[in-house]
Design an enzyme around this catalytic site. Structure first.
Site, mmCIF file in Angstrom:
data_model
loop_
_atom_site.group_PDB
_atom_site.id
_atom_site.type_symbol
_atom_site.label_atom_id
_atom_site.label_comp_id
_atom_site.label_asym_id
_atom_site.label_seq_id
_atom_site.Cartn_x
_atom_site.Cartn_y
_atom_site.Cartn_z
ATOM 1 N N ASP A 1 -23.853 -3.998 5.417
ATOM 2 C CA ASP A 1 -23.204 -3.988 4.012
ATOM 3 C C ASP A 1 -22.152 -5.565 4.453
ATOM 4 O OD1 ASP A 1 -21.036 -3.341 2.771
ATOM 5 O OD2 ASP A 1 -19.775 -2.148 3.000
ATOM 6 N N GLY B 1 -28.192 -18.673 5.765
ATOM 7 C CA GLY B 1 -26.765 -19.549 6.393
ATOM 8 C C GLY B 1 -26.617 -20.178 5.183
ATOM 9 N N VAL C 1 -20.915 -4.715 10.494
ATOM 10 C CA VAL C 1 -19.508 -3.469 10.057
ATOM 11 C C VAL C 1 -19.203 -3.233 8.337
ATOM 12 C CG1 VAL C 1 -16.535 -3.749 10.305
ATOM 13 C CG2 VAL C 1 -17.794 -4.664 12.083
ATOM 14 N N ASP D 1 -15.785 -13.696 2.562
ATOM 15 C CA ASP D 1 -14.586 -14.230 2.057
ATOM 16 C C ASP D 1 -15.311 -14.083 4.040
ATOM 17 O OD1 ASP D 1 -14.376 -12.907 -0.047
ATOM 18 O OD2 ASP D 1 -13.608 -10.615 1.183
ATOM 19 N N ASN E 1 -21.228 -19.125 -3.376
ATOM 20 C CA ASN E 1 -22.830 -19.019 -3.969
ATOM 21 C C ASN E 1 -23.666 -19.689 -4.203
ATOM 22 O OD1 ASN E 1 -21.936 -16.304 -2.383
ATOM 23 N ND2 ASN E 1 -21.350 -15.288 -4.839
ATOM 24 N N ALA F 1 -28.409 -14.503 4.378
ATOM 25 C CA ALA F 1 -29.216 -14.515 5.469
ATOM 26 C C ALA F 1 -29.873 -16.159 6.040
ATOM 27 C CB ALA F 1 -30.388 -13.328 5.224
ATOM 28 N N GLY G 1 -9.501 -7.097 -0.541
ATOM 29 C CA GLY G 1 -9.336 -8.190 -1.756
ATOM 30 C C GLY G 1 -8.800 -9.076 -0.284
#
Ligand code: RIB
Length: 286
Positions: A229, A209, A266, A235, A183, A207, A40
């Site tokens: 990933d 920045g 991660v 977030d 975005n 990537a 979330g």
């Protein structure tokens, strides 16, 4: 002193399918792995801000299903204050996430309890007002986000909006927020030509920045990483930006970019935020 950050947003139980390629419409693909994890946008941002050193409260709604206990425990274990958590009858939010071999994803969210988050309670509005920075995202009712922004502003907080998912109409939001994080592919709605429609527009560029438009235009690079990933990286960026916003744009943006990059190393969203030491190490690296 740590900034007091109030995150107002969603909490979901994420079900992540690892696939070689994202399916086309009508296509069935087999997953090589299936994972469940907390997620979330609101929860992920709150954890990221807390790991960055902020004193964090989360205003969110959880359901009465078994998933709610695990989600609550995850947030508490990450030092996220739960004074603003509402419980509503029915399921918590959940998300189905596909991640491909190139670390890209697509996500479908069933809002569940998130669709019922309100700021009707004076105690919850006090949680919002008792902050330096209010961070909003839009997997909750638009009206709730607007109320949170107004309460935060009236209390003197800086209001940051992570404009995701894309709102149908930005005009009401633009009038009540100080900073928008968006975005690159969705940034046009927040621009009038070269001019940002809010005091600070932060455009995330993957990537490459992030770009800050606020009087001047400044680009901040992201450290190069081998992403596995990208889920939750946005977030983490927003949470870390909120945690450091009171220290100035030139302090906050490099840390948000570095944290967003580290998050892509991660798998999963809820636990991908780096701690502040890891971010400083990246920034100190020659
Ligand atoms: O940004 C990633 C998040 O989007 C996931 O955790 C999922 O729950 C959706 O909210």
């Amino acid at each position: 002193m740590s900034a007091r950050v109030c995150v107002v947003g969603s909490v979901n139980a994420d079900l992540t399918f690892t696939v070689d390629r994202l399916p086309r419409p009508g296509q069935t693909v087999l997953a090589s792995a299936l994972d469940t994890a907390p997620g979330g946008k609101g929860g992920n941002q709150a954890v990221a801000a807390a790991r960055a050193g902020a004193a964090v409260q989360l205003v969110a709604a959880l359901g009465t299903d078994p998933a709610a206990d695990g989600l609550r425990a995850h947030l508490a274990a990450n030092a996220v204050g739960l004074d603003g958590i509402e419980t509503v009858p029915g399921p918590s939010g959940s998300a189905a996430i596909l991640v491909d071999a190139g670390a890209e994803n697509c996500i479908v969210v069933a809002p569940g309890a998130n669709a019922h988050l309100s700021l009707n309670s004076a105690a919850v509005r006090d949680v919002v007002a008792d902050s330096d920075v209010v961070l909003l995202s839009l997997e909750i009712p638009l009206e709730t986000a607007l109320v949170a922004a107004r309460v935060g502003r009236a209390a003197g907080a800086t209001v940051i909006l992570n404009a995701s998912p894309t709102p149908p109409d930005i005009s009401a939001l633009a009038a009540v927020v100080d900073v928008v994080v968006v975005n690159e592919t969705e940034s046009d709605a927040w621009l009038d030509g070269e001019r940002a429609l809010v005091d600070h527009l932060v455009i995330t560029r993957g990537a490459r920045g992030a770009r800050h438009l606020g009087g001047n235009r400044t680009d901040y690079p992201a450290p190069a990483v081998e992403a596995v990933d990208t889920t939750g990286a946005g977030d983490v960026f927003a949470g870390v930006l909120a945690a450091h916003w009171t220290r100035g744009v030139d302090y906050a943006l490099p840390r948000a970019c570095a944290a967003g990059s580290l998050a892509t190393l991660v798998h999963g969203a809820g636990d991908c935020a780096p701690y502040s030491e890891a971010v400083e190490d990246v920034l100190d690296a020659p």
